[in-house]
Design an enzyme around this catalytic site. Structure first.
Site, mmCIF file in Angstrom:
data_model
loop_
_atom_site.group_PDB
_atom_site.id
_atom_site.type_symbol
_atom_site.label_atom_id
_atom_site.label_comp_id
_atom_site.label_asym_id
_atom_site.label_seq_id
_atom_site.Cartn_x
_atom_site.Cartn_y
_atom_site.Cartn_z
ATOM 1 N N GLY A 1 0.791 -1.218 0.000
ATOM 2 C CA GLY A 1 0.000 0.000 0.000
ATOM 3 C C GLY A 1 0.826 1.272 0.000
ATOM 4 O O GLY A 1 2.016 1.276 -0.330
ATOM 5 N N CYS A 2 0.185 2.367 0.416
ATOM 6 C CA CYS A 2 0.773 3.699 0.294
ATOM 7 C C CYS A 2 2.051 3.880 1.117
ATOM 8 O O CYS A 2 2.883 4.720 0.794
ATOM 9 C CB CYS A 2 -0.245 4.761 0.699
ATOM 10 S SG CYS A 2 -1.698 4.841 -0.377
ATOM 11 N N ASN A 3 2.188 3.128 2.190
ATOM 12 C CA ASN A 3 3.378 3.262 3.028
ATOM 13 C C ASN A 3 4.599 2.584 2.429
ATOM 14 O O ASN A 3 5.736 2.807 2.861
ATOM 15 C CB ASN A 3 3.130 2.656 4.407
ATOM 16 C CG ASN A 3 2.598 1.241 4.348
ATOM 17 O OD1 ASN A 3 1.402 1.062 4.144
ATOM 18 N ND2 ASN A 3 3.448 0.237 4.496
ATOM 19 N N MET B 1 2.189 6.701 5.097
ATOM 20 C CA MET B 1 1.149 6.053 5.881
ATOM 21 C C MET B 1 0.358 5.127 4.970
ATOM 22 O O MET B 1 0.199 5.411 3.788
ATOM 23 C CB MET B 1 0.194 7.084 6.475
ATOM 24 C CG MET B 1 0.860 8.206 7.251
ATOM 25 S SD MET B 1 1.507 9.536 6.191
ATOM 26 C CE MET B 1 -0.007 10.418 5.799
#
Length: 356
Positions: free
Chosen positions: A140-142, A343
Site C-alpha cells: 500500500g501507500c506506506n 502512511m
C-alpha cells in the site's frame, strides 16, 4: 548527531505520469455522477487534476466497465511505460547509465504480476541480467519507505554500487465504478504515476550538489486499525476493490507523534530541528490531521499538498514526488535535517531521517 560512516544517499530522482489528465469536474462528467454527496467528495478533495488511464465512455455516455483481466493488463502495460519513464529521468538526474544499475527494487499495490515489474523492467530497458532485484507487492501507500529501507541496506552492503527504488502505481487499474460512497471516495482520490530514486554510498557527482544521507528508519503499526484500509475481493463486482475507513485520517494523526518520537529517540534531535518534511499525499484530511498532531505549518507540507493538488494520491510513490519538488526548489542547505513519512494499510506509519 554524527551521520553514519558509510551512509547511502539519494543521488537522483525521476517521476512519470500519464499524458491523459482529468480535472475533478471532468471526472464527474465522465463517470456520470449526479449524487450530490459524491460530487461533494470529489469537489472538496483539495485535488484539481489527476493523471489517469480510463476508457472512453460507452455509446450511452456511461463509463465502460472493465473486467479484472482488463484492469490487470492496464496495470502491466501502463505500469511498464510509467516505470521506464521514471527510471530514465532518475538516471539522467543522477548522471548515471542503465549499465550502472546493480539493484532494482519495484513497489506496487495496484496489480499482481508474476514475474513482477523488476523482471519486466530489466528486460524492457536492457538492464544487466546480473542485476539483483526485489518486488514489494501489496503493502500500500506506506510501501515506498519500507522498500527504501531495504534498498538502503543493500547499498550499505555494496559500497559504491547503484541501487534504484521504483514505485509504480496505476491506480486506475484498481477502480470500481458502482455508484456507492465506498468506491467513490477511492475514485475521487487516487492518480496514476511512477517515481524512481537512485541510492548509493558513492560520492555525489557534478550536478548533484546536495544529496541527503539516509540516517535511520522507524515503523509504527496500529493493529487495532488493521481493517481500516483494505484492498480485497468484491464478489458482487467480480474484481478487487479498495476500502478506506472514514476515521483513518484521525487514527493516523493520533499516532504520528509517537512515530516521530521513535524516529528521533537517541539522536539528540527535537522535532523543532527538522527543517524539511516530506509527507505522503494521502488526502486532505490525512495531511491536515498529521500536520495538526505534529505541530507543522502549511509551509512545512507545501510540497505534499502541491502533489495532492496536481496529481492526487499516487500511493507508494507520492512522497518521492514531494521529494523531487523539494530538491528542485533549491532551498536545502548542507546540514539540514529532514523527515520522510508515509502512511498506509496495516495501519502503518513509516518514517526515515535524513541529513543533507
Amino acid at each position: 548527531m554524527t551521520p553514519p560512516s558509510v551512509g547511502s544517499r539519494l543521488v537522483g530522482i525521476g517521476t512519470a505520469v500519464p499524458d491523459t489528465t482529468y480535472t475533478q469536474r471532468e471526472l464527474l462528467g465522465l463517470l456520470a455522477v449526479t449524487d450530490s454527496r459524491i460530487r461533494s467528495v470529489f469537489l472538496n478533495s483539495a485535488i484539481e487534476q489527476r493523471g489517469l488511464t480510463l476508457p472512453e465512455p460507452a455509446a450511452d455516455g456511461f463509463p465502460i466497465v472493465e473486467s479484472q483481466g482488463q484492469l490487470l493488463r492496464k496495470h502491466t502495460e501502463k505500469g511498464l511505460e510509467l516505470g521506464r519513464g521514471a527510471i530514465e529521468g532518475c538516471l539522467k538526474d543522477a548522471g548515471a547509465q542503465l549499465s550502472d544499475v546493480r539493484y532494482l527494487c519495484c513497489v506496487t499495490s495496484t496489480g499482481f504480476l508474476t514475474p513482477g515489474f523488476s523482471a519486466l523492467l530489466i528486460k524492457s530497458l536492457g538492464i544487466d541480467v546480473t542485476c539483483s532485484r526485489l518486488d514489494v507487492v501489496g503493502m500500500g501507500c506506506n510501501a515506498g519507505l519500507n522498500a527504501l529501507n531495504a534498498v538502503d541496506g543493500w547499498a550499505r552492503a555494496h559500497p559504491g554500487e547503484l541501487a534504484l527504488l521504483v514505485c509504480v502505481e496505476v491506480c486506475s487499474a484498481a477502480y470500481v465504478f458502482d455508484g456507492t460512497m465506498r468506491t467513490s471516495v477511492v475514485n475521487s482520490l487516487f492518480g496514476d504515476g511512477a517515481a524512481a530514486v537512485a541510492v548509493t554510498t558513492a560520492g555525489v557527482g557534478e550536478g548533484v550538489p546536495c544529496a541527503p544521507t539516509l540516517l535511520r528508519f522507524s515503523s509504527r503499526i496500529i493493529p487495532e486499525a488493521s481493517e481500516a484500509m483494505r484492498y480485497d475481493w468484491d464478489d458482487r463486482q467480480g474484481k478487487f476493490s479498495f476500502w478506506l475507513d472514514p476515521q483513518i485520517p484521525y487514527v493516523v494523526g493520533a499516532h504520528a507523534a509517537g512515530a516521530l518520537e521513535r524516529l528521533l529517540h537517541g539522536t539528540g534531535l527535537l522535532p523543532s530541528d527538522i527543517a524539511h518534511w516530506i509527507v505522503h499525499s494521502g488526502g486532505k484530511k490525512v495531511v491536515d490531521s498529521v500536520r495538526v498532531n505534529l505541530g507543522l505549518t502549511r509551509h512545512d507540507v507545501r510540497h505534499t499538498t502541491g502533489v495532492l493538488r496536481d496529481h492526487g494520491n499516487l500511493s507508494s510513490g507520492s512522497f518521492l514526488f514531494s521529494y523531487q519538488r523539494l530538491a528542485a526548489e533549491g532551498r536545502v542547505r548542507r546540514g539540514d535535517v529532514g523527515v520522510l513519512m508515509t502512511m498506509g494499510p496495516g495501519s502503518t506509519i513509516e518514517m526515515a531521517l535524513t541529513r543533507w
